[in-house]
Write a protein that holds these residues in place. Structure first.
Motif, PDB file in Angstrom:
ATOM      1  N   UNK A 302      -3.390 -25.698 -43.186  1.00  0.00           N
ATOM      2  CA  UNK A 302      -3.214 -24.960 -44.432  1.00  0.00           C
ATOM      3  C   UNK A 302      -2.906 -23.488 -44.217  1.00  0.00           C
ATOM      4  N   UNK A 303      -3.293 -22.945 -43.080  1.00  0.00           N
ATOM      5  CA  UNK A 303      -3.037 -21.540 -42.775  1.00  0.00           C
ATOM      6  C   UNK A 303      -2.453 -21.413 -41.366  1.00  0.00           C
ATOM      7  N   UNK A 304      -1.254 -21.997 -41.132  1.00  0.00           N
ATOM      8  CA  UNK A 304      -0.654 -21.883 -39.796  1.00  0.00           C
ATOM      9  C   UNK A 304      -0.322 -20.433 -39.473  1.00  0.00           C
ATOM     10  N   UNK A 305      -0.790 -19.974 -38.340  1.00  0.00           N
ATOM     11  CA  UNK A 305      -0.585 -18.582 -37.944  1.00  0.00           C
ATOM     12  C   UNK A 305       0.877 -18.337 -37.576  1.00  0.00           C
ATOM     13  N   UNK A 306       1.489 -19.290 -36.904  1.00  0.00           N
ATOM     14  CA  UNK A 306       2.912 -19.257 -36.592  1.00  0.00           C
ATOM     15  C   UNK A 306       3.600 -20.220 -37.558  1.00  0.00           C
ATOM     16  N   UNK A 307       4.605 -19.746 -38.289  1.00  0.00           N
ATOM     17  CA  UNK A 307       5.158 -20.577 -39.362  1.00  0.00           C
ATOM     18  C   UNK A 307       6.416 -21.341 -38.976  1.00  0.00           C
ATOM     19  N   UNK A 308       6.938 -21.131 -37.752  1.00  0.00           N
ATOM     20  CA  UNK A 308       8.161 -21.833 -37.362  1.00  0.00           C
ATOM     21  C   UNK A 308       8.330 -21.815 -35.847  1.00  0.00           C
ATOM     22  N   UNK A 309       9.042 -22.809 -35.328  1.00  0.00           N
ATOM     23  CA  UNK A 309       9.484 -22.827 -33.935  1.00  0.00           C
ATOM     24  C   UNK A 309      10.970 -23.157 -33.931  1.00  0.00           C
ATOM     25  N   UNK A 310      11.649 -22.774 -32.854  1.00  0.00           N
ATOM     26  CA  UNK A 310      13.111 -22.867 -32.852  1.00  0.00           C
ATOM     27  C   UNK A 310      13.643 -23.571 -31.609  1.00  0.00           C
ATOM     28  N   UNK A 311      14.835 -24.132 -31.761  1.00  0.00           N
ATOM     29  CA  UNK A 311      15.572 -24.739 -30.648  1.00  0.00           C
ATOM     30  C   UNK A 311      17.046 -24.363 -30.785  1.00  0.00           C
ATOM     31  N   UNK A 312      17.786 -24.564 -29.695  1.00  0.00           N
ATOM     32  CA  UNK A 312      19.227 -24.313 -29.715  1.00  0.00           C
ATOM     33  C   UNK A 312      19.945 -25.470 -29.050  1.00  0.00           C
ATOM     34  N   UNK A 313      21.066 -25.874 -29.618  1.00  0.00           N
ATOM     35  CA  UNK A 313      21.846 -26.987 -29.072  1.00  0.00           C
ATOM     36  C   UNK A 313      22.539 -26.533 -27.789  1.00  0.00           C
ATOM     37  N   UNK A 314      22.298 -27.250 -26.693  1.00  0.00           N
ATOM     38  CA  UNK A 314      22.909 -26.931 -25.403  1.00  0.00           C
ATOM     39  C   UNK A 314      24.073 -27.862 -25.082  1.00  0.00           C
ATOM     40  N   UNK A 315      24.059 -29.077 -25.639  1.00  0.00           N
ATOM     41  CA  UNK A 315      25.128 -30.042 -25.405  1.00  0.00           C
ATOM     42  C   UNK A 315      26.349 -29.684 -26.257  1.00  0.00           C
ATOM     43  N   UNK A 316      27.468 -30.386 -26.024  1.00  0.00           N
ATOM     44  CA  UNK A 316      28.693 -30.101 -26.772  1.00  0.00           C
ATOM     45  C   UNK A 316      28.520 -30.395 -28.264  1.00  0.00           C
ATOM     46  N   UNK A 317      27.646 -31.303 -28.592  1.00  0.00           N
ATOM     47  CA  UNK A 317      27.350 -31.625 -29.985  1.00  0.00           C
ATOM     48  C   UNK A 317      26.055 -32.402 -30.057  1.00  0.00           C
ATOM     49  N   UNK A 318      25.400 -32.360 -31.197  1.00  0.00           N
ATOM     50  CA  UNK A 318      24.096 -33.018 -31.338  1.00  0.00           C
ATOM     51  C   UNK A 318      23.947 -33.560 -32.751  1.00  0.00           C
ATOM     52  N   UNK A 363       1.215 -35.585 -34.030  1.00  0.00           N
ATOM     53  CA  UNK A 363       1.651 -34.329 -33.433  1.00  0.00           C
ATOM     54  C   UNK A 363       3.128 -34.016 -33.686  1.00  0.00           C
ATOM     55  N   UNK A 364       3.803 -34.842 -34.504  1.00  0.00           N
ATOM     56  CA  UNK A 364       5.138 -34.490 -34.966  1.00  0.00           C
ATOM     57  C   UNK A 364       5.103 -34.065 -36.438  1.00  0.00           C
ATOM     58  N   UNK A 365       3.897 -34.064 -37.022  1.00  0.00           N
ATOM     59  CA  UNK A 365       3.730 -33.651 -38.417  1.00  0.00           C
ATOM     60  C   UNK A 365       2.747 -32.478 -38.529  1.00  0.00           C
ATOM     61  N   UNK A 366       1.667 -32.548 -37.785  1.00  0.00           N
ATOM     62  CA  UNK A 366       0.700 -31.442 -37.677  1.00  0.00           C
ATOM     63  C   UNK A 366       1.100 -30.669 -36.435  1.00  0.00           C
ATOM     64  N   UNK A 367       1.751 -29.504 -36.612  1.00  0.00           N
ATOM     65  CA  UNK A 367       2.425 -28.866 -35.472  1.00  0.00           C
ATOM     66  C   UNK A 367       2.136 -27.365 -35.346  1.00  0.00           C
ATOM     67  N   UNK A 368       0.888 -26.924 -35.502  1.00  0.00           N
ATOM     68  CA  UNK A 368       0.628 -25.489 -35.335  1.00  0.00           C
ATOM     69  C   UNK A 368       0.887 -24.991 -33.920  1.00  0.00           C
TER      70      UNK A 368
END
Length: 446
Positions: A302-318, A363-368
């Protein structure tokens, strides 16, 4: 050629979108979801156009995709924490470093740290005033900083004391700089980045002295620094001093601020839910831990300290669920949005630890702590630490309930904290007999 398929999103200029999300990041994301659904495209400084997702199936796919296809996008965190930090590494380099750093924070090592955390909590609680409101965040910051310093470096000394003074302003400034572009002109000490670099050089000098001392007596030490100095890559070489300094900064920064902030949120939540608070105290007195563990999970949801995580596409397409992304495109997983999703967590806005009672979260839904190969390395340590601190607080002081409105979310840069610092009023509890087996937490999650 990859045919790009993206969801809609705001069409206003990048600077306008940046200003909107910087000033109303959490509320802004909620409004964008209400307008566009569980995926939308935004255009941001540093990152450019990125896909924001909160669909559970798409998050799971992203977290389980190999690092040759998608990898880290935390550009500024790498700059802040150093080129040897896990946040700056990718691919095989990241996997190799992570393998070396796992042992100090799992298994039997955690039990050795519990006493350190409890000792630091008891020491800090002695300074808490009776019957007078005060913010708990500065206290939880001191507890977690002292605990991680002792776990990492072992015995105290002059260098230990200097790091205790240096790290809070250093981490606070770095947390804010991680959300901003790096200026093209260096104004030295007159600019935030210049001041940060001055503090970084001092940090490196202190750590170099600590490494030199530790190297002379490795056999008699069992702290994290000693374990890092003794670890070896597959070719028999060991980590350079620069790599150790970067990784230690990552552990020290990530290992105290986020945990301390979650503990302040726990105080804020429990004072506004007196029935849960009473049950937690009764559980502590009886030597139990199940509801306390569930409460920690629910505070993080309910109070996630970090609100987001990021990734970047490395392959030619995804192909990510409904969307097709080109090479170099960024993906932001909104922790705040999936934690607030009614289809994933029914009655999501309610603070209800019982949803996690005797049940492990997905752990793919609760992800703090993030997810996949980039999941927080210190998750087990942080969970143990929160468990011990909360247990000790509930055992030693009476946390007085309040009918005041919930504290607002306040951005500290990377992290979100309670705006008033998790204010509390406490009274000393009379000493009670310690139930058999109560001295050990019920186990930390990894």
């Amino acid at each position: 050629m990859t045919t790009v398929t993206l969801p809609p999103g705001p069409s206003v200029p990048r600077a306008v979108q940046a200003g909107y999300l910087l000033t109303t990041r959490r509320r802004g994301m909620l409004r964008l979801r209400a307008r566009y659904g569980d995926a939308f495209t935004v255009n941001l400084p540093i990152f450019g156009r990125v896909l924001v997702i909160s669909n559970p199936a798409e998050i799971k796919q992203l977290f389980t995709t190999g690092s040759d296809v998608v990898d880290n996008l935390e550009v500024n965190l790498g700059r802040v924490l150093g080129p040897g930090s896990l946040f700056a590494l990718s691919g095989e380099e990241h996997r190799t470093q992570r393998r070396l750093l796992v042992p100090p924070f799992h298994g039997r090592r955690l039990a050795a740290y519990e006493k350190i955390v409890e000792d630091e909590t008891v020491r800090e609680l002695a300074s808490w005033p009776d019957d007078r409101e005060f913010p708990t965040l500065p206290s939880t910051m001191r507890i977690t900083l002292n605990a991680i310093l002792r776990a990492v470096f072992g015995a105290e000394g002059a260098e230990f004391a200097r790091l205790r003074e240096l790290l809070p302003p250093f981490v606070a400034l770095g947390s804010r700089l991680a959300t901003l572009p790096v200026p093209k002109v260096d104004f030295g000490r007159w600019s935030p980045w210049g001041r940060f670099q001055i503090m970084r050089r001092e940090y490196d000098a202190v750590v170099e002295r600590l490494i030199t001392k530790a190297d002379k007596d490795l056999d008699g030490r069992d702290d994290v620094l000693a374990m890092m100095l003794q670890s070896r890559y597959e070719d028999g070489t060991r980590m350079s001093h620069g790599e150790i300094a970067d990784q230690l900064l990552t552990l020290l920064a990530a290992g105290h601020e986020t945990t301390a902030t979650t503990l302040a949120w726990a105080v804020e939540r429990l004072r506004r839910h007196p029935d849960i608070l009473r049950e937690l105290v009764a559980e502590v007195d009886a030597g139990g831990s199940a509801l306390r563990e569930a409460t920690i999970l629910e505070v993080q949801r309910t109070r996630p300290v970090i609100d987001a995580v990021s990734r970047q596409v490395k392959a030619d397409g995804f192909r990510l669920g409904r969307w097709t992304l080109p090479k170099g495109f960024g993906v932001v997983v909104s922790i705040a949005l999936i934690h607030d999703d009614e289809s994933v967590f029914p009655n999501a806005r309610a603070f209800d630890p019982y949803r996690f009672l005797n049940a492990k979260p997905d752990l793919h839904q609760w992800i703090p702590f993030g997810g996949g190969t980039r999941r927080c390395l210190g998750a087990a340590f942080a969970t143990m630490e929160m468990n011990v601190v909360l247990r000790t607080v509930l055992r030693d002081v009476e946390l007085m309930p309040t009918t005041e409105r919930a504290e607002r979310w306040h951005s500290r840069g990377v992290a979100y904290a309670p705006a008033k610092g998790g204010r509390a009023i406490v009274r000393r509890r009379s000493p009670r007999p310690v139930p058999s087996g109560a001295a050990t937490t019920a186990g930390a999650r990894s």
